[in-house]
Design a protein around this motif. Structure first.
Motif, PDB file in Angstrom:
ATOM      1  N   PHE B  47       0.815  -1.209   0.000  1.00 17.94           N
ATOM      2  CA  PHE B  47       0.000   0.000   0.000  1.00 17.94           C
ATOM      3  C   PHE B  47       0.846   1.254   0.000  1.00 17.94           C
ATOM      4  N   ASN B  48       1.914   1.153   0.729  1.00 17.92           N
ATOM      5  CA  ASN B  48       2.802   2.310   0.803  1.00 17.92           C
ATOM      6  C   ASN B  48       3.360   2.650  -0.574  1.00 17.92           C
ATOM      7  N   GLN B  49       3.725   1.585  -1.280  1.00 16.64           N
ATOM      8  CA  GLN B  49       4.260   1.790  -2.628  1.00 16.64           C
ATOM      9  C   GLN B  49       3.227   2.473  -3.510  1.00 16.64           C
ATOM     10  N   GLU B  50       1.997   1.983  -3.355  1.00 19.49           N
ATOM     11  CA  GLU B  50       0.914   2.585  -4.139  1.00 19.49           C
ATOM     12  C   GLU B  50       0.770   4.059  -3.820  1.00 19.49           C
ATOM     13  N   LYS B  51       0.797   4.327  -2.527  1.00 20.08           N
ATOM     14  CA  LYS B  51       0.657   5.726  -2.102  1.00 20.08           C
ATOM     15  C   LYS B  51       1.761   6.573  -2.693  1.00 20.08           C
ATOM     16  N   VAL B  52       2.970   6.026  -2.624  1.00 21.66           N
ATOM     17  CA  VAL B  52       4.112   6.791  -3.138  1.00 21.66           C
ATOM     18  C   VAL B  52       3.921   7.080  -4.622  1.00 21.66           C
ATOM     19  N   ASN B  53       3.472   6.053  -5.352  1.00 24.37           N
ATOM     20  CA  ASN B  53       3.259   6.250  -6.795  1.00 24.37           C
ATOM     21  C   ASN B  53       2.244   7.345  -7.060  1.00 24.37           C
ATOM     22  N   GLN B  54       1.150   7.231  -6.313  1.00 19.10           N
ATOM     23  CA  GLN B  54       0.080   8.201  -6.530  1.00 19.10           C
ATOM     24  C   GLN B  54       0.581   9.617  -6.271  1.00 19.10           C
ATOM     25  N   ILE B  55       1.298   9.745  -5.180  1.00 20.12           N
ATOM     26  CA  ILE B  55       1.798  11.075  -4.837  1.00 20.12           C
ATOM     27  C   ILE B  55       2.801  11.540  -5.879  1.00 20.12           C
ATOM     28  N   GLN B  56       3.597  10.611  -6.344  1.00 21.52           N
ATOM     29  CA  GLN B  56       4.563  10.948  -7.386  1.00 21.52           C
ATOM     30  C   GLN B  56       3.848  11.565  -8.583  1.00 21.52           C
ATOM     31  N   LYS B  57       2.774  10.883  -8.961  1.00 26.73           N
ATOM     32  CA  LYS B  57       2.073  11.323 -10.161  1.00 26.73           C
ATOM     33  C   LYS B  57       1.401  12.672  -9.950  1.00 26.73           C
ATOM     34  N   THR B  58       0.742  12.799  -8.828  1.00 25.17           N
ATOM     35  CA  THR B  58      -0.121  13.969  -8.702  1.00 25.17           C
ATOM     36  C   THR B  58       0.523  15.137  -7.978  1.00 25.17           C
ATOM     37  N   VAL B  59       1.623  14.921  -7.372  1.00 20.78           N
ATOM     38  CA  VAL B  59       2.201  16.039  -6.641  1.00 20.78           C
ATOM     39  C   VAL B  59       3.619  16.347  -7.110  1.00 20.78           C
ATOM     40  N   ILE B  60       4.423  15.330  -7.118  1.00 21.78           N
ATOM     41  CA  ILE B  60       5.836  15.588  -7.391  1.00 21.78           C
ATOM     42  C   ILE B  60       6.032  16.072  -8.821  1.00 21.78           C
ATOM     43  N   GLU B  61       5.394  15.358  -9.755  1.00 21.33           N
ATOM     44  CA  GLU B  61       5.610  15.756 -11.147  1.00 21.33           C
ATOM     45  C   GLU B  61       5.066  17.146 -11.447  1.00 21.33           C
ATOM     46  N   PRO B  62       3.836  17.436 -11.033  1.00 23.58           N
ATOM     47  CA  PRO B  62       3.372  18.806 -11.257  1.00 23.58           C
ATOM     48  C   PRO B  62       4.289  19.834 -10.622  1.00 23.58           C
ATOM     49  N   LEU B  63       4.783  19.525  -9.454  1.00 26.03           N
ATOM     50  CA  LEU B  63       5.708  20.442  -8.808  1.00 26.03           C
ATOM     51  C   LEU B  63       6.919  20.693  -9.689  1.00 26.03           C
ATOM     52  N   LYS B  64       7.435  19.593 -10.205  1.00 29.70           N
ATOM     53  CA  LYS B  64       8.617  19.740 -11.062  1.00 29.70           C
ATOM     54  C   LYS B  64       8.316  20.593 -12.271  1.00 29.70           C
ATOM     55  N   LYS B  65       7.148  20.293 -12.859  1.00 29.89           N
ATOM     56  CA  LYS B  65       6.795  21.055 -14.066  1.00 29.89           C
ATOM     57  C   LYS B  65       6.698  22.538 -13.752  1.00 29.89           C
ATOM     58  N   PHE B  66       6.049  22.801 -12.636  1.00 25.22           N
ATOM     59  CA  PHE B  66       5.915  24.191 -12.252  1.00 25.22           C
ATOM     60  C   PHE B  66       7.282  24.827 -12.096  1.00 25.22           C
ATOM     61  N   GLY B  67       8.156  24.071 -11.499  1.00 25.64           N
ATOM     62  CA  GLY B  67       9.488  24.611 -11.290  1.00 25.64           C
ATOM     63  C   GLY B  67      10.250  24.817 -12.572  1.00 25.64           C
ATOM     64  N   SER B  68       9.935  24.028 -13.594  1.00 22.90           N
ATOM     65  CA  SER B  68      10.713  24.139 -14.820  1.00 22.90           C
ATOM     66  C   SER B  68      10.373  25.404 -15.600  1.00 22.90           C
ATOM     67  N   VAL B  69       9.265  26.039 -15.231  1.00 26.54           N
ATOM     68  CA  VAL B  69       8.943  27.293 -15.916  1.00 26.54           C
ATOM     69  C   VAL B  69       9.899  28.391 -15.478  1.00 26.54           C
ATOM     70  N   PHE B  70      10.372  28.243 -14.289  1.00 31.61           N
ATOM     71  CA  PHE B  70      11.176  29.334 -13.726  1.00 31.61           C
ATOM     72  C   PHE B  70      12.438  29.674 -14.504  1.00 31.61           C
ATOM     73  N   PRO B  71      13.159  28.684 -15.018  1.00 32.60           N
ATOM     74  CA  PRO B  71      14.346  29.091 -15.801  1.00 32.60           C
ATOM     75  C   PRO B  71      13.997  30.014 -16.954  1.00 32.60           C
ATOM     76  N   SER B  72      12.939  29.646 -17.726  1.00 32.75           N
ATOM     77  CA  SER B  72      12.575  30.514 -18.847  1.00 32.75           C
ATOM     78  C   SER B  72      12.181  31.886 -18.334  1.00 32.75           C
ATOM     79  N   LEU B  73      11.465  31.874 -17.231  1.00 27.04           N
ATOM     80  CA  LEU B  73      11.050  33.152 -16.656  1.00 27.04           C
ATOM     81  C   LEU B  73      12.264  33.993 -16.311  1.00 27.04           C
ATOM     82  N   ASN B  74      13.218  33.341 -15.691  1.00 28.53           N
ATOM     83  CA  ASN B  74      14.428  34.072 -15.321  1.00 28.53           C
ATOM     84  C   ASN B  74      15.142  34.620 -16.530  1.00 28.53           C
ATOM     85  N   MET B  75      15.184  33.803 -17.576  1.00 26.52           N
ATOM     86  CA  MET B  75      15.817  34.270 -18.811  1.00 26.52           C
ATOM     87  C   MET B  75      15.103  35.503 -19.345  1.00 26.52           C
TER      88      MET B  75
END
Lengths: 675, 205
Positions: B47-75
């Protein structure tokens, strides 16, 4: 005092019957006396016990409580047991006929209790003696003690505390003797005889057991302590005695290995030991694993998301922050504490408790060769020295101690382990419950809490897809590099040049210089900013792609590629239309046939003089502000673009290029460059 | 996230080691208990693994994406900064020429400088405007953007812990452990310890 009338001396008659009866009567008398002695001594014993326990002890209050406990240990319990015993004894006195039998039965009844209570006292007696010795060395204290004793128990004389303390020991060993005496004087066919016999052996057993118990205790306390010796101390301990001891053991072992002598196998003990080893393995493993679990838990709790602020004032983020904070500070903390207290600590205590038995087992193993040797000798010779006997006893004591107590230990340990595991499980459940409560509380405040899980997941996926597209668009927006102001003001007069280049090379080949180029090499050009050139080749003869061969319309040479930028020729069709439909300025000449393939000329600005200029030489021509001029060449004979050759008012001459400006106006059409 | 995985794994290790101990072979009750514990732990890990996957998908990745906008913004911000520099430079030049006396050459240079200034200024203003528009929008979008992530985070916790609660609840009932309070448990532990210590083979310390 003799009670029965059967003890009056019967008349001496010569018949054997009578003699028997006389001896019978005599033994009966002795028996009665013995029984009476038993009772009387018991009375005085209990009385003495009372004196010790209450009077003497209470007056020795200046000694620390711990000492008092050691000195008098469980004397209170002894008093209780013996008082009851005495009471029952005295009751038997009323039942004259069966008294002896009752006495015997009484002893059998009390056997267990006596053993239990006296063995404890015996064990602590040695320590009590040590204390007494210590007191003896302090004259003041000693005197004080003596005074007290003299006051309470005058007949004790100057023997001191030890005299008093040894009384219970003396008593318990005396019982068998007293009973024996009664037994001797009992007729073998009396009903009481077997009972008495049993009583005697019972009390003897009690004494043996007490001795055995004491010995075991001594052995245990001697060997259970794990001694932490430094190497130096260990070396200091080596002397001839230990060396000889160890070498004999070693030789014994070797003989066994070689098969010369049989090894004593004790299956029962080995099984016990094996089980014990499993238990200890289980305990240590569990302890280590739980410790590791705790460490990981700690690492897990180091991550504190609620401390980072995303500046989102409300909505699920806030809920999550609160949830995380609560969880961390309360639920998990409590879990950790409970885990430490209820699981880790007991495991540690259990692990520590393992050390004692482990040590004892090791010692036993060490002493086994000694024992075997002694046994051998006993078989061969039939006797043994004092040391050998001691060795034998030690080994036997160790063995019996372990055999008796290891099973208990194993069982207790296992039970405890089971309990600990159950506790662990319960702790997990409680943690889950706590977290769940809080999390559900938080979830209830979320907008989508009614949505079941799979539908929610789909929803989230869709939303995320959408928002990631949005993000992407943001990213693109930010990435978009607006071209730097490309429409740099063309040096006036260069339109012609541009047109010429354009016609010759085509629109894709025109480049504008973005910053002043100063040529250093022989074939390098010096160009100002804004100059338009046409690309001939995008590398030089050596293949260097950063030097481009360009045509300025007059000169050709190399320029650094980095300073060139593609020039977008700006078409303005409306201007062209304007041009086409315009009526000429009366001063402009009618357009002649356009020479060569000059495509639609994009230049739409008329060049005028921006500022007045006074010619200083014959090469130059004067200008008035606002005068329209015609640029013939955008540079002078040397190629210097600062000067332009213009025609104004029919006159030609050079003027500074900076003084010219473009102004939107109908372009003079048709002027060709003088070729 | 890896922390919670390691945590779960170490819990599994506890039960696995216990199971491997030979004592279990001899003692049926212990074996049952430990097997049950082991099953529970392994399920929790899944179950823990499942939870981790779910969180990965719905939280970590969006976070990363959001963060990746910042370099262009800085440029983009940097480019604006550069444009500002250019603008200032040219502006200074223009002002310099304006202050000089209005002779012919000066006037010519002034004019030219003004011409140069114009597009640069336009460029800068365009960049500025763009950033002024887009940046607040971007910043504001985070509100909506992260909503589902946090929701998902909370829900994942709920799912995981409800499973955990169920599993361990069953286990406690099965293992026949009455609901003792903590003090009771401590007392039990003390009792066991003193029982052990009562044996002579256990050293007193």
């Amino acid at each position: 005092m003799a009670k029965h009338g059967a003890d009056e001396p019967s008349s001496r008659s010569g018949s054997p019957d009578r003699e028997d009866r006389v001896s019978e009567d005599r033994s009966l008398l002795h028996q009665r006396l013995a029984v009476q002695e038993l009772i009387n001594t018991e009375v005085s014993y209990v009385h003495m016990l009372h004196l010790c326990a209450s009077d003497i002890r209470s007056r020795l209050q200046q000694l620390p409580q711990g000492d008092l406990d050691v000195l008098f240990s469980n004397i209170d319990d002894i008093i209780k047991v013996n008082s009851r015993f005495l009471h029952d004894l005295q009751e038997t006195a009323s039942k004259k006929e069966e008294q002896v039998q009752l006495v015997g039965n009484l002893f059998l009844e009390f056997q267990e209790e006596l053993e239990q209570v006296y063995k404890i006292y015996c064990v602590s007696y040695d320590q009590a003696l040590l204390l007494v010795e210590m007191y003896r060395k302090e004259p003041e204290l000693q005197q004080h003690i003596q005074d007290i004793i003299k006051a309470v128990v005058p007949q004790a004389g100057s023997s001191g505390l030890s005299f008093l303390l040894v009384i219970p020991l003396q008593r318990i060993t005396r019982y068998p003797l007293l009973l024996q005496k009664i037994l001797e004087n009992t007729l073998p066919d009396a009903s009481a005889y077997p009972v008495l016999q049993r009583a005697v052996s019972a009390l003897q057993d009690v004494n043996t057991n007490i001795n055995e118990y004491k010995m075991r205790k001594e052995v245990a306390s001697k060997y259970t302590k794990v001694e932490q010796l430094t190497l130096r101390e260990r070396l200091a301990r080596i002397n001839t005695h230990t060396l000889s001891k160890k070498t004999t053991r070693l030789s014994q072992l070797l003989k066994q290995e070689a098969g010369l002598i049989p090894r004593t196998e004790d299956k029962e003990f080995d099984d016990l030991e094996e089980r014990f080893q499993w238990v200890s393995l289980c305990v240590t493993e569990l302890k280590n694993n739980v410790a590791a679990y705790l460490d990981h838990l700690q690492a897990f709790l180091c991550f504190r998301p609620h401390e980072y602020n995303l500046d989102i004032p409300e909505g699920p983020a806030v809920h999550y922050c609160n949830l995380a904070r609560d969880l961390q500070l309360e639920a998990f903390l409590k879990f950790k504490q409970r885990l430490e207290g209820l699981v880790c600590q007991p495991l540690c205590s259990l692990a520590k408790a393992l050390l004692g038995p482990q040590n004892l087992i090791k010692k036993r193993l060490n002493k086994l060769p000694d024992f075997e040797r002694v046994e051998e000798k006993l078989l061969e010779v039939g006797s043994m020295t004092y040391e050998e006997q001691a060795a034998r006893h030690t080994y036997q004591a160790l063995n019996s101690l372990l055999v008796a107590e290891l099973p208990q230990f194993n069982q207790l340990a296992m039970q405890w382990l089971g309990q600990i595991l159950c506790t662990f499980v319960t702790l997990q459940r409680d943690l889950a419950k706590q977290v769940l409560q809080r999390a559900e509380g938080s979830m209830a405040q979320l907008p989508h809490h009614q949505v079941p899980e799979p539908a929610f997941r789909k929803l989230v996926e869709d939303t995320l897809g959408r928002t990631s597209n949005q993000l992407h668009s943001f990213q693109e927006t930010f990435k978009k590099v607006r071209p730097p102001p490309t429409t740099q003001p063309l040096l006036p007069g260069s339109e012609r040049q541009v047109q010429a280049l354009l016609s010759r090379y085509g629109p894709g080949k025109l480049y504008q210089v973005t910053s002043n180029i100063s040529g250093t090499g022989t074939l390098d050009l010096t160009l100002p900013r804004g100059q338009i050139v046409a690309l001939l080749q995008d590398k030089d003869t050596k293949g260097n792609r950063s030097r481009w061969l360009v045509d300025t319309g007059g000169h050709r040479g190399y320029v650094p590629a980095g300073k060139l930028q593609l020039y977008h020729v700006v078409p303005s069709t409306e201007e062209l239309q304007r041009q086409a439909g315009l009526n000429e300025d009366p001063r402009c000449l009618t357009p002649e046939a356009v020479r060569a393939p000059v495509p639609s000329i994009p230049t739409a600005n008329q060049v005028i003089a921006a500022y007045p200029f006074v010619a200083r030489s014959s090469h130059e021509v004067s200008l008035q502000a606002g005068q329209p001029v015609t640029v013939l060449e955008a540079q002078d004979k040397k190629g210097n673009p600062e000067w332009s050759l213009v025609e104004v008012n029919g006159r030609r001459g050079y003027v500074p290029s900076g003084f010219l400006a473009r102004a939107p106006s109908p372009v003079l059409w048709g002027w060709n460059l003088p070729s | 996230m890896e922390n919670s995985s390691t945590l779960s794994k170490s819990a599994v290790k506890i039960s696995v080691d216990l199971l491997s101990n030979p004592l279990c072979e001899q003692d049926q009750d212990l074996l049952n208990m430990v097997t049950a514990l082991d099953t529970a732990m392994k399920r929790m890990d899944a179950f823990n693994q499942e939870k981790v996957n779910q969180i990965q998908k719905t939280v970590i990745e969006p976070l990363k994406k959001f963060g990746s906008v910042f370099p262009s913004l800085n440029m983009a911000v940097k480019r604006r900064e550069q444009a500002l520099q250019d603008y200032r430079r040219l502006q200074a030049k223009v002002e310099k020429y304006e202050e000089k006396e209005k002779t012919g050459p000066v006037l010519a240079k002034l004019h030219q400088a003004r011409e140069e200034l114009r597009p640069v200024r336009e460029d800068f203003e365009a960049k500025n405007r763009q950033l002024l528009e887009e940046m607040p929008r971007f910043y504001g979008s985070r509100l909506d953007y992260f909503q589902p992530s946090f929701e998902s985070l909370i829900r994942a916790q709920v799912v995981y812990y409800s499973e955990m609660h169920k599993i361990f609840g069953d286990l406690t009932q099965q293992l026949d452990q009455p609901g003792h309070s903590d003090e009771q448990r401590e007392r039990e532990n003390e009792a066991k310890l003193s029982e052990l210590r009562a044996l002579s083979i256990v050293a007193d310390d």
